[in-house]
Design a protein around this motif. Structure first.
Motif, PDB file in Angstrom:
ATOM      1  N   ALA A 174       1.010  -1.434  -0.414  1.00 44.38           N
ATOM      2  CA  ALA A 174      -0.202   0.181  -0.540  1.00 44.38           C
ATOM      3  C   ALA A 174       1.008   1.547  -0.152  1.00 44.38           C
ATOM      4  O   ALA A 174       0.378   2.240  -0.721  1.00 44.38           O
ATOM      5  CB  ALA A 174      -0.998   0.094   1.552  1.00 44.38           C
ATOM      6  N   LEU A 175       2.075   1.158   0.732  1.00 46.73           N
ATOM      7  CA  LEU A 175       2.981   2.118   0.496  1.00 46.73           C
ATOM      8  C   LEU A 175       3.420   2.581  -0.509  1.00 46.73           C
ATOM      9  O   LEU A 175       4.142   3.606  -0.454  1.00 46.73           O
ATOM     10  CB  LEU A 175       3.900   2.028   1.929  1.00 46.73           C
ATOM     11  CG  LEU A 175       3.301   2.107   3.024  1.00 46.73           C
ATOM     12  CD1 LEU A 175       4.425   2.311   4.180  1.00 46.73           C
ATOM     13  CD2 LEU A 175       2.562   3.176   3.534  1.00 46.73           C
ATOM     14  N   PHE A 176       3.429   1.815  -1.296  1.00 43.66           N
ATOM     15  CA  PHE A 176       3.888   1.649  -2.814  1.00 43.66           C
ATOM     16  C   PHE A 176       3.272   2.765  -3.726  1.00 43.66           C
ATOM     17  O   PHE A 176       2.309   2.422  -3.716  1.00 43.66           O
ATOM     18  CB  PHE A 176       4.443   0.471  -3.718  1.00 43.66           C
ATOM     19  CG  PHE A 176       6.430   0.076  -2.495  1.00 43.66           C
ATOM     20  CD1 PHE A 176       7.023   0.586  -3.228  1.00 43.66           C
ATOM     21  CD2 PHE A 176       5.956  -0.752  -2.265  1.00 43.66           C
ATOM     22  CE1 PHE A 176       8.100  -0.127  -2.871  1.00 43.66           C
ATOM     23  CE2 PHE A 176       6.494  -1.559  -0.630  1.00 43.66           C
ATOM     24  CZ  PHE A 176       8.122  -1.425  -0.911  1.00 43.66           C
ATOM     25  N   LYS A 177       3.335   3.526  -4.589  1.00 42.49           N
ATOM     26  CA  LYS A 177       2.958   4.749  -5.016  1.00 42.49           C
ATOM     27  C   LYS A 177       3.288   4.814  -7.022  1.00 42.49           C
ATOM     28  O   LYS A 177       4.695   4.941  -7.308  1.00 42.49           O
ATOM     29  CB  LYS A 177       2.561   6.465  -4.970  1.00 42.49           C
ATOM     30  CG  LYS A 177       2.416   6.209  -3.343  1.00 42.49           C
ATOM     31  CD  LYS A 177       1.411   6.501  -2.773  1.00 42.49           C
ATOM     32  CE  LYS A 177       0.803   5.632  -2.118  1.00 42.49           C
ATOM     33  NZ  LYS A 177      -0.622   5.707  -0.975  1.00 42.49           N
ATOM     34  N   ASN A 218      -2.305  -0.121  -6.802  1.00 46.04           N
ATOM     35  CA  ASN A 218      -3.276  -0.159  -5.067  1.00 46.04           C
ATOM     36  C   ASN A 218      -4.820   0.396  -5.531  1.00 46.04           C
ATOM     37  O   ASN A 218      -5.851  -0.408  -5.006  1.00 46.04           O
ATOM     38  CB  ASN A 218      -2.513   1.152  -4.302  1.00 46.04           C
ATOM     39  CG  ASN A 218      -1.418   0.504  -3.428  1.00 46.04           C
ATOM     40  OD1 ASN A 218      -1.657   0.164  -2.883  1.00 46.04           O
ATOM     41  ND2 ASN A 218      -0.650   1.897  -3.860  1.00 46.04           N
ATOM     42  N   PRO A 236      -0.081  -1.671   5.139  1.00 41.95           N
ATOM     43  CA  PRO A 236       1.252  -0.361   4.844  1.00 41.95           C
ATOM     44  C   PRO A 236       2.103  -0.910   5.275  1.00 41.95           C
ATOM     45  O   PRO A 236       2.837  -0.395   6.314  1.00 41.95           O
ATOM     46  CB  PRO A 236       0.453   0.820   4.942  1.00 41.95           C
ATOM     47  CG  PRO A 236      -0.488   0.409   6.158  1.00 41.95           C
ATOM     48  CD  PRO A 236      -1.146  -0.789   6.513  1.00 41.95           C
ATOM     49  N   PRO A 238       5.992  -1.338   5.922  1.00 38.00           N
ATOM     50  CA  PRO A 238       7.100  -0.824   5.335  1.00 38.00           C
ATOM     51  C   PRO A 238       7.989  -0.991   4.122  1.00 38.00           C
ATOM     52  O   PRO A 238       8.462  -1.981   3.601  1.00 38.00           O
ATOM     53  CB  PRO A 238       8.231  -0.400   6.596  1.00 38.00           C
ATOM     54  CG  PRO A 238       6.833  -0.853   7.754  1.00 38.00           C
ATOM     55  CD  PRO A 238       6.680  -1.385   7.146  1.00 38.00           C
ATOM     56  N   LYS A 239       8.296  -0.152   3.571  1.00 42.99           N
ATOM     57  CA  LYS A 239       8.909  -0.918   2.185  1.00 42.99           C
ATOM     58  C   LYS A 239      10.413  -1.300   2.245  1.00 42.99           C
ATOM     59  O   LYS A 239      10.446  -1.893   1.718  1.00 42.99           O
ATOM     60  CB  LYS A 239       9.282   0.921   0.692  1.00 42.99           C
ATOM     61  CG  LYS A 239       8.321   1.665   0.477  1.00 42.99           C
ATOM     62  CD  LYS A 239       8.739   3.139  -0.098  1.00 42.99           C
ATOM     63  CE  LYS A 239       7.305   3.637  -0.959  1.00 42.99           C
ATOM     64  NZ  LYS A 239       7.745   4.750  -1.559  1.00 42.99           N
ATOM     65  N   THR A 265       4.868  -2.494  -8.744  1.00 41.11           N
ATOM     66  CA  THR A 265       5.279  -1.303  -7.437  1.00 41.11           C
ATOM     67  C   THR A 265       5.523  -0.202  -8.772  1.00 41.11           C
ATOM     68  O   THR A 265       6.356   1.232  -8.135  1.00 41.11           O
ATOM     69  CB  THR A 265       5.980  -0.891  -6.518  1.00 41.11           C
ATOM     70  OG1 THR A 265       7.064  -2.048  -6.909  1.00 41.11           O
ATOM     71  CG2 THR A 265       5.755  -2.357  -5.487  1.00 41.11           C
TER      72      THR A 265
END
Length: 304
Positions: A174-177, A218, A236, A238-239, A265
């Motif tokens: 979830a934290l990867f955009k 996402n 989410p 951590p990457k 990602t």
């Protein structure tokens, strides 16, 4: 107009093209496994080469397998075109011929070749060989580079992600955009239809195909959940931790490895400006999200 489709008598893309084109043109879908059909009296105006090998989720395909399907058969397909009455040869290549993982800006047709897999390299070599051939007068070569094409019957990466979400396994990215270009099968077929109708106004060369909009991983997971009603958790993580897990996956049977992580990602965006200008296309039949929803619904129907 008569259209000869090589490698189009089976498979995901071929089945959809058959449904789309048969109402508009006199089409002949044939196999490249045997050439009995060559004795029949069919003089095409256009030859489309769909022959190729893409997905190998079993890991059993060798480099020679990819080169035979994507390179050697492309040469045979081109010779069939040269020997025929057709004036246009449409070769379905792939974005993987120039880039498979990441591109910071939208890729145009003049981007430098950077394939990394046997699939991408075989597609690149086929393109280079075709572009190096001398075309007879009044004949054209059109090379199409689509990104991942999806739709009903697709068994590729999108289907794999759908199955992963269906199992209720928490989605950890979830934290990867990111932003990636895709192509719905309806838009793919629309591009082919328009090329056939307007082939006289097109120049030989390479053209990128893609939906007009991009999608993030996402957004894809969100749409899968909306269409199915599944309540798959989204974590989410951590990457740095996710990257460590992916490295572990390189050495084990975990479903996430560094290759899949990059595919899920990274940014990989394609510009479809050139083909839309050439064909005077203002709007594609499906937006990226509409096409994705169609595909997810087809997965549901197939699994019901």
């Amino acid at each position: 107009m008569k259209v000869l489709i090589l490698g189009g008598n089976s498979g995901f893309i071929g089945s959809h093209l058959e449904d789309k084109l048969n109402d508009l043109f006199d089409c002949k879908f044939v196999s490249m496994r045997n050439f009995d059909w060559m004795s029949e009296n069919f003089s095409p105006n256009c030859v489309i080469n769909l022959v190729g090998k893409a997905h190998d989720f079993t890991g059993t395909a060798s480099e020679s397998d990819f080169y035979y399907a994507n390179f050697e058969l492309a040469k045979k397909a081109f010779q069939i075109f040269i020997d025929s009455s057709a004036d246009v040869f449409i070769h379905i290549s792939s974005l993987a011929a120039i880039e498979e993982i990441e591109a910071p800006k939208a890729l145009s047709e003049v981007a430098v070749y950077n394939p990394v897999s046997s699939y991408g390299k075989s597609k690149r070599d086929a393109e280079e060989w075709l572009l190096d051939q001398t075309l007879p007068p009044a004949k054209k070569l059109i090379i199409l580079r689509p990104p991942m094409v999806h739709g009903a019957g697709d068994k590729g990466n999108l289907n794999q992600l759908y199955k992963l979400v269906s199992k209720g396994i928490p989605y950890p990215l979830a934290l990867f955009k990111n932003k990636r270009s895709f192509l719905s099968i309806e838009n793919f077929c629309f591009f082919i239809e328009q090329i056939l109708l307007k082939k006289d106004q097109m120049d030989s060369g390479i053209y990128h195909l893609a939906d007009d909009e991009t999608l993030s991983s996402n957004e894809i997971v969100k749409i899968i959940k909306e269409e199915t009603g599944w309540n798959t958790p989204v974590l989410p993580l951590p990457k740095r931790f996710v990257r460590w897990i992916s490295k572990v996956g390189d050495r084990t049977t975990l479903p996430l490895n560094t290759w899949r992580l990059k595919k899920l990602t990274s940014n990989l965006v394609v510009s479809n400006k050139k083909i839309k200008i050439a064909l005077a296309i203002q709007r594609l039949p499906r937006t990226a999200k509409e096409g994705l929803r169609d595909t997810i619904r087809s997965f549901q129907e197939n699994n019901s």
